[in-house]
Design an enzyme around this catalytic site. Structure first.
Site, PDB file in Angstrom:
ATOM      1  N   ASP A   1       0.819  -1.217   0.000  1.00 46.08           N
ATOM      2  CA  ASP A   1       0.000   0.000   0.000  1.00 46.08           C
ATOM      3  C   ASP A   1       0.855   1.271   0.000  1.00 46.08           C
ATOM      4  OD1 ASP A   1      -3.030  -0.910   0.572  1.00 46.08           O
ATOM      5  OD2 ASP A   1      -1.656  -2.221   1.669  1.00 46.08           O
TER       6      ASP A   1
ATOM      7  N   HIS B   1       0.621   3.547  -2.441  1.00 45.26           N
ATOM      8  CA  HIS B   1      -0.307   4.586  -2.917  1.00 45.26           C
ATOM      9  C   HIS B   1       0.447   5.738  -3.581  1.00 45.26           C
ATOM     10  CE1 HIS B   1      -4.204   3.136  -1.361  1.00 45.26           C
ATOM     11  NE2 HIS B   1      -3.462   2.533  -0.432  1.00 45.26           N
TER      12      HIS B   1
ATOM     13  N   ASP C   1      -1.617  -2.144  -4.337  1.00 44.82           N
ATOM     14  CA  ASP C   1      -1.819  -0.687  -4.245  1.00 44.82           C
ATOM     15  C   ASP C   1      -0.495   0.069  -4.344  1.00 44.82           C
ATOM     16  OD1 ASP C   1      -4.538  -0.835  -4.169  1.00 44.82           O
ATOM     17  OD2 ASP C   1      -4.750  -0.414  -2.032  1.00 44.82           O
TER      18      ASP C   1
ATOM     19  N   ASN D   1      -6.735  -3.016  -4.864  1.00 46.26           N
ATOM     20  CA  ASN D   1      -8.049  -2.553  -5.308  1.00 46.26           C
ATOM     21  C   ASN D   1      -7.982  -1.156  -5.922  1.00 46.26           C
ATOM     22  OD1 ASN D   1      -7.503  -1.760  -2.478  1.00 46.26           O
ATOM     23  ND2 ASN D   1      -9.437  -0.684  -2.637  1.00 46.26           N
ATOM     24  N   HIS D   2      -6.912  -0.414  -5.693  1.00 46.26           N
ATOM     25  CA  HIS D   2      -6.776   0.912  -6.306  1.00 46.26           C
ATOM     26  C   HIS D   2      -6.193   0.816  -7.712  1.00 46.26           C
ATOM     27  CE1 HIS D   2      -7.652   3.973  -3.112  1.00 46.26           C
ATOM     28  NE2 HIS D   2      -7.612   2.878  -2.377  1.00 46.26           N
TER      29      HIS D   2
ATOM     30  N   HIS E   1      -4.369  -9.289  -0.852  1.00 51.07           N
ATOM     31  CA  HIS E   1      -4.794  -7.895  -0.713  1.00 51.07           C
ATOM     32  C   HIS E   1      -6.308  -7.873  -0.563  1.00 51.07           C
ATOM     33  CE1 HIS E   1      -3.949  -3.526  -1.335  1.00 51.07           C
ATOM     34  NE2 HIS E   1      -5.234  -3.519  -1.669  1.00 51.07           N
TER      35      HIS E   1
ATOM     36  N   HIS F   1      -3.716  -4.191   1.947  1.00 50.88           N
ATOM     37  CA  HIS F   1      -4.997  -3.471   1.944  1.00 50.88           C
ATOM     38  C   HIS F   1      -5.308  -2.804   3.277  1.00 50.88           C
ATOM     39  CE1 HIS F   1      -8.897  -2.183   0.609  1.00 50.88           C
ATOM     40  NE2 HIS F   1      -9.499  -2.861   1.551  1.00 50.88           N
TER      41      HIS F   1
ATOM     42  N   HIS G   1      -4.382  -0.591   6.299  1.00 49.48           N
ATOM     43  CA  HIS G   1      -3.369   0.463   6.398  1.00 49.48           C
ATOM     44  C   HIS G   1      -2.706   0.550   7.763  1.00 49.48           C
ATOM     45  CE1 HIS G   1      -4.327   3.117   2.662  1.00 49.48           C
ATOM     46  NE2 HIS G   1      -4.357   1.832   2.375  1.00 49.48           N
TER      47      HIS G   1
END
Length: 692
Positions: A20, A22, A60, A128-129, A217, A245, A247
């Site tokens: 993650d 991001h 992610d 998922n992002h 995830h 996933h 955080h």
């Protein structure tokens, strides 16, 4: 064995673990725009400094499904800087790589490509992002995979059955089986686990000699009856699960006493919401695997922006003020000022000696004003800290406790508006709001053709993926399908039509047929977008602050849309240029509200006129009361990709027997784990007992 050179011998895998990241989150923010880029640079630099064998990412990597040009450019530049070089890769891959890397035309690991010079391979699943979308089922990771910078694995093409084939790695005498499963909507994956439709393949030879590592995830914490994946669903032969996933940083491995494996949750490397889970210190992990033993070293990240959160319940300060105290609002504001100042002082003390830490911290004060207190002007309050915090616009978050309805005897007389619209709603997504609305709505405005899940997914595609025709195509597809069903049933009267439609709709709820209908409608919407040439390649997506703590409510402001001027696009009546308050002409995509009498007859009239109309558009509400953005939204990936041609030089040395989910292993579990931070033998620990 205190020397690192002695510990990191030719039989020890060194793996850097992170999830993650991001990348690109709030990249247009003047203060926080570079946070995700700085942290990725630190992670890759740490991998190179520790001379790891490879990097494992748990999903992610990108925050947006369609990363901006700056985001892709920065990612490619950093991967090329740190992961390319002359350092040799000292492990081999024994499995069939055409199965492991089935999303690219180059189905082999990047460090074995004769045209590339890779020193640190990167293995990653999608989240998922940055999940696969479109008719080809491609995602941003596939761009990096085609360029030879990342090895994308764990992509399941089937929605009926999932077979997870491991990447078999060997370094010296240590054998590592790397499993991966990219993000799948939790409800679907939950149902597939329950129906034994998830299979994890294992090597047929020497099963007890392999260390089994699994990257996943999905939701780990329970967000609903089926909106998460219980740890007990995973097979018991796994040794360590890397869970993405979520955080919150819980990187210290915890033992699942039922399945007898360990779970590590590295968490995110950037705070994408101002919630308590994001306030934990951010870490990455350095995993060492030797034989069947492992050791995980926590590495704190120094470039992560500080985040402090505190709760204040005004009712607990009766000695200072009550709701009837004169100038109570001013006194509450002074109390909040003191609390924020204390957090800023604490941030300043922690930042001493850490030059890489950003100067301005994130501050969140959640104020519970239940009991008759009034709120103060948060904008005026935030001006006092505009030069000291990184999030001056949302320092204060007011909330009230949910009011419980007692002694409910007749559920049909309940005022649902008080139950489903509290002052602060936690963890709701767009599809949750849709389902919640129709559960509380009157019978006469219930859905007739669509299910709540179908409408929710269509709206989610419209909001998250900018699929403008998703809702329209879903309604059209369901109308056509229902028409064919009624014609096959030879139903003629209005009463029989209503009953048959209701029966047909209920028979598809929570079934595979319902999911197939949703995917088909979304595929049609994407096909129409491609026919129009509306690829949106030049538009960089605007940043969205994923402030999902307590389900913060964001009210839509009347702003100009993305359409050209105030006219409809393409003459199809789907104009987006006007504001929400302006009247819109009736068209295919935006039909006007009709009177209640016409609503009750619309379905029957639609079937009577089916021979004269080939396409019927749906109606959508002109305004939404509340939009709640949550960080754990679910997307439906359209996974249609042809398997790339196999490489002639790749050979398979192992065959796999099938083990369905929840299979019971009777073999000895000889994995040892040492969670101490002391220097010394990292593989010291008691052997795990055999499963009974």
């Amino acid at each position: 064995m205190s020397s690192e050179n002695t510990l990191d011998d030719e039989d020890t895998f060194k793996i850097l673990i992170s999830t993650d990241i991001h990348l690109g989150y709030l990249e247009k923010d003047a203060i926080r725009g570079n946070d995700s880029y700085n942290t990725l640079d630190e992670i890759l630099e740490c991998a190179k400094k520790n001379q790891v064998d490879f990097i494992l990412l748990g999903g992610d990597l990108f925050h947006e499904n369609k990363p901006s040009r700056r985001c892709l450019h920065s990612c490619i530049s950093m991967l090329r800087k740190y992961c390319m070089g002359d350092s040799p890769v000292t492990f081999n891959i024994l499995s069939d790589q055409t199965v492991n890397f089935n999303t690219t035309q180059f189905p082999w690991v990047n460090y074995q490509d004769e045209n590339l010079n890779i020193s640190i391979p990167v293995f990653s699943i999608h989240g998922n992002h940055d999940d696969p979308t479109g008719a080809e089922g491609l995602c941003a990771l596939d761009l990096l995979s085609a360029s030879g910078l990342v090895n994308h694995f764990g992509h399941s093409h089937s929605v009926e059955r999932i077979e997870i084939s491991p990447i078999l790695l060997q370094k010296g005498s240590t054998k590592l089986a790397l499993y991966g499963l990219g993000s799948i909507p939790d409800e679907r994956l939950y149902r597939m686990f329950v129906n034994n439709q998830v299979t994890m393949l294992r090597p047929k030879e020497d099963q007890d000699e392999w260390f089994n590592l699994f990257a996943i995830h999905q939701n780990r914490s329970k967000h609903g009856p089926t909106n998460y994946i219980p740890e007990q669903f995973l097979d018991d032969f796994i040794d360590l699960v890397v869970w993405g996933h979520e955080h919150e940083c819980l990187i210290a491995p915890t033992r699942n006493e039922q399945q007898l494996f360990y779970v590590t949750q590295p968490g995110s490397s950037v705070a994408t919401s101002l919630s308590p889970g994001e306030a934990a210190k951010k870490h990455i992990g350095l995993l060492r695997v030797k034989g069947r033993k492992m050791n995980l070293q926590k590495i704190p990240l120094k470039t992560v922006r500080q985040f402090f959160i505190q709760d204040v319940v005004l009712a607990d300060y009766e000695d200072l003020f009550t709701p009837d105290t004169p100038q109570v609002v001013k006194k509450v504001e002074n109390l909040c000022y003191a609390k924020v100042s204390e957090m800023l002082e604490e941030a300043e003390r922690e930042r001493l000696g850490c030059p890489l830490t950003p100067e301005k911290p994130l501050i969140r004060l959640r104020v519970d004003y239940s009991g008759g207190f009034e709120t103060f002007n948060t904008s005026r309050f935030s001006q006092k800290f505009v030069d000291r915090v990184a999030n001056p616009k949302d320092i204060i978050h007011f909330l009230r406790k949910r009011e419980q309805k007692e002694n409910i005897k007749d559920e049909f007389n309940v005022d649902y508006s008080k139950l489903v619209k509290p002052a602060a709603v936690e963890g709701l997504r767009v599809e949750d709001l849709v389902k919640q609305y129709f559960e509380a709505a009157e019978q006469k405005v219930q859905l007739s053709l669509l299910t709540e899940q179908g409408m929710g997914k269509a709206i989610q595609e419209f909001v998250d993926k900018d699929e403008k025709d998703a809702i329209e195509e879903l309604i059209t597809y369901q109308l056509e399908k229902t028409q064919r069903h009624l014609q096959s049933r030879a139903v003629t009267t209005e009463q029989d039509i209503d009953a048959e439609i209701q029966k047909f709709r209920d028979s598809k709820k929570n079934t595979t047929e319902e999911e197939n209908d949703i995917r088909e409608a979304i595929s049609r919407a994407r096909a129409h977008r491609l026919e129009r040439g509306d690829l949106d390649l030049s538009d960089e997506p605007a940043d969205v602050a994923m402030d999902s703590d307590e389900g913060s409510v964001a009210l839509p402001a009347p702003t100009r849309g993305r359409g050209r001027g105030g006219r409809a696009r393409g003459g199809r009546g789907r104009g987006r240029g006007a504001t929400a308050a302006e009247p819109k002409p009736a068209g295919r995509g935006r039909s006007q509200k009709s009177a209640p009498a016409s609503q009750s007859r619309s379905i029957f009239q639609a079937f009577q006129a089916s021979s004269q109309r080939s396409r019927v558009g749906g109606s959508s509400s002109s305004a939404i009361d509340e939009v709640i953005i949550d960080d754990s939204d679910e997307d439906i990936p359209v996974m249609k990709a042809t398997r790339p041609p196999s490489r002639s030089s790749v050979t398979s040395t192992s065959s796999f027997p099938k083990y369905s989910s929840q299979s019971q292993s009777q073999t000895s579990r000889g994995v040892a784990f040492d969670d101490s931070d002391e220097e010394g033998n990292p593989f010291k620990g008691h052997s795990r007992g055999s499963r009974r």
